[in-house]
Design an enzyme around this catalytic site. Sequence first.
Site, short mmCIF file in Angstrom:
data_model
loop_
_atom_site.label_atom_id
_atom_site.label_comp_id
_atom_site.label_asym_id
_atom_site.label_seq_id
_atom_site.Cartn_x
_atom_site.Cartn_y
_atom_site.Cartn_z
N SER A 119 5.76 -1.64 -2.76
CA SER A 119 5.14 -0.41 -2.90
C SER A 119 5.96 0.74 -3.21
CB SER A 119 4.43 -0.30 -1.17
OG SER A 119 3.69 -1.23 -0.99
N HIS A 140 2.29 -3.86 -9.41
CA HIS A 140 2.01 -3.29 -8.29
C HIS A 140 0.44 -3.20 -7.96
CE1 HIS A 140 1.89 0.15 -5.17
NE2 HIS A 140 1.77 -0.71 -4.45
N GLU A 152 -0.66 -0.90 -11.03
CA GLU A 152 0.44 0.17 -11.58
C GLU A 152 1.61 -0.77 -11.91
OE1 GLU A 152 2.11 2.42 -8.30
OE2 GLU A 152 2.06 4.25 -9.34
N ASN A 190 1.89 5.48 -4.30
CA ASN A 190 2.30 5.96 -2.89
C ASN A 190 2.96 7.20 -2.91
OD1 ASN A 190 1.04 3.69 -1.73
ND2 ASN A 190 2.54 2.29 -2.17
N1 LIG Z 1 -0.72 -3.99 2.08
C1 LIG Z 1 -0.86 -3.41 1.15
O1 LIG Z 1 -2.10 -2.55 1.13
C2 LIG Z 1 0.02 -3.41 -0.23
C3 LIG Z 1 -0.46 -3.06 -1.31
C4 LIG Z 1 0.61 -2.94 -2.38
C5 LIG Z 1 1.83 -3.46 -2.34
N2 LIG Z 1 2.24 -4.02 -1.20
C6 LIG Z 1 3.21 -4.79 -1.04
O2 LIG Z 1 3.06 -6.22 -1.07
C7 LIG Z 1 4.24 -6.69 -0.20
C8 LIG Z 1 3.67 -7.56 0.54
O3 LIG Z 1 2.86 -6.84 1.50
P1 LIG Z 1 1.56 -7.35 2.45
O4 LIG Z 1 0.61 -6.33 2.93
O5 LIG Z 1 1.00 -8.64 1.54
O6 LIG Z 1 2.51 -8.02 3.79
P2 LIG Z 1 2.22 -9.34 4.59
O7 LIG Z 1 2.85 -9.02 5.97
O8 LIG Z 1 0.61 -9.37 4.65
O9 LIG Z 1 2.76 -10.69 3.82
C9 LIG Z 1 4.12 -10.50 3.76
C10 LIG Z 1 4.34 -12.24 3.46
O10 LIG Z 1 5.59 -12.30 3.19
C11 LIG Z 1 6.16 -13.55 3.50
N3 LIG Z 1 7.64 -13.53 3.61
C12 LIG Z 1 8.50 -12.99 4.24
N4 LIG Z 1 9.67 -13.14 3.85
C13 LIG Z 1 9.60 -14.15 2.75
C14 LIG Z 1 10.64 -15.13 1.76
N5 LIG Z 1 11.90 -14.79 1.94
N6 LIG Z 1 10.21 -15.53 0.91
C15 LIG Z 1 8.65 -15.91 0.69
N7 LIG Z 1 7.70 -15.17 1.64
C16 LIG Z 1 8.14 -14.35 2.56
C17 LIG Z 1 5.72 -13.35 4.98
O11 LIG Z 1 5.80 -14.65 5.89
C18 LIG Z 1 4.20 -12.95 4.76
O12 LIG Z 1 3.29 -13.99 4.73
C19 LIG Z 1 5.11 -5.72 0.26
O13 LIG Z 1 6.21 -5.35 -0.62
C20 LIG Z 1 4.04 -4.33 0.01
O14 LIG Z 1 4.77 -3.43 0.24
C21 LIG Z 1 1.40 -3.90 -0.08
#
Ligand SMILES: NC(=O)c1ccc[n+]([C@@H]2O[C@H](COP(=O)([O-])OP(=O)(O)OC[C@H]3O[C@@H](n4cnc5c(N)ncnc54)[C@H](O)[C@@H]3O)[C@@H](O)[C@H]2O)c1
Length: 283
Positions: A119, A140, A152, A190
């Site tokens: 993000s 993204h 993005e 963001n």
């Molecule tokens: N939540 C949002 O709205 C959003 C939007 C765009 C981008 N993002 C980005 O996407 C990414 C994930 O966010 P999310 O909301 O899905 O989080 P989330 O907490 O729902 O999921 C993250 C996952 O990553 C896993 N994980 C942790 N360490 C790991 C590893 N070493 N290998 C493989 N998997 C691993 C966790 O077990 C978890 O299942 C982040 O970088 C976040 O900034 C989030």
Amino acid sequence: MDVKTFGVVGAGQMGNGIAQVAAVSGLQVIMNDINDEFVQKGLKNITKLLTRSVDKGKMSEEDKIAILGRIQTSVDLKDMAKADFVVEAAIEREDLKFQIFRDLESICPPEVILATNTSSIPIGRIASQTKRPDKVIGMHFMNPVPVMKLVEIIRGLATSDETLTVTRDLAVKFGKTPAEASDYPGFISNRILLPMINEAIYCLYTGVGNCEDIDTVMKLGMNHPMGPLALADLIGLDTCLAVMETLYSGFNDSKYRPCPLLRKYVEAGWLGKKSGKGFYNYD
Ligand SMILES: NC(=O)c1ccc[n+]([C@@H]2O[C@H](COP(=O)([O-])OP(=O)(O)OC[C@H]3O[C@@H](n4cnc5c(N)ncnc54)[C@H](O)[C@@H]3O)[C@@H](O)[C@H]2O)c1
């Protein structure tokens, strides 16, 4: 470059959404997480959404079975050796993403593009963990991935034209509209969204309004489809805090200081919708 097998690292709310749109587009998908509980949770969510499409008559049962059949689950990052393109969607922590990219560098053949769904973390910093910075790019997606139209695309200083083209083409194949941003903390999305959410949290913190009134003002007064506090809960408060920290340290400017109330909620494990409690309750 012909991408046939698409790897997704992290099966959380973003990872399983990305795996879903890739499988729907016809690609073979490998969806990886650190343990089976997390990958099964991701797969369950995909199954639920596809079943809903079948129930609404938007998809046939045969198509649903075929899509699920294209998704292989994995708890061993070495499985990414079979992928032609990998997108990382693990939690928003720089040290963790750095390690994943160092591992992917040794696992994936050198021609494979390594994308990140970060993000806010600068793509150049992630790319420098590899020996292929020309093949590292930000891809993204927005939340919820199957619904939101935007991807993005963030080009690091070293990202090649070919990497950009392949990534844009994939976004289009997934039914998304790509928009390009330069590699600065928070990119476009963001950089604009999170300071607004942070300010809404300051309004709550300083007693300017309660949750419902803050969200109602932004929904009915500014025509936002969701209020900023409900949106923060949807994104995940841990992710919101991580993005604000990146903006704060990246620009060294106090206007990006994360609200203490946001930090307090994250410390309490109140992460929003995914943990059942944030600014609202989701039990
Ligand atoms: N939540 C949002 O709205 C959003 C939007 C765009 C981008 N993002 C980005 O996407 C990414 C994930 O966010 P999310 O909301 O899905 O989080 P989330 O907490 O729902 O999921 C993250 C996952 O990553 C896993 N994980 C942790 N360490 C790991 C590893 N070493 N290998 C493989 N998997 C691993 C966790 O077990 C978890 O299942 C982040 O970088 C976040 O900034 C989030």
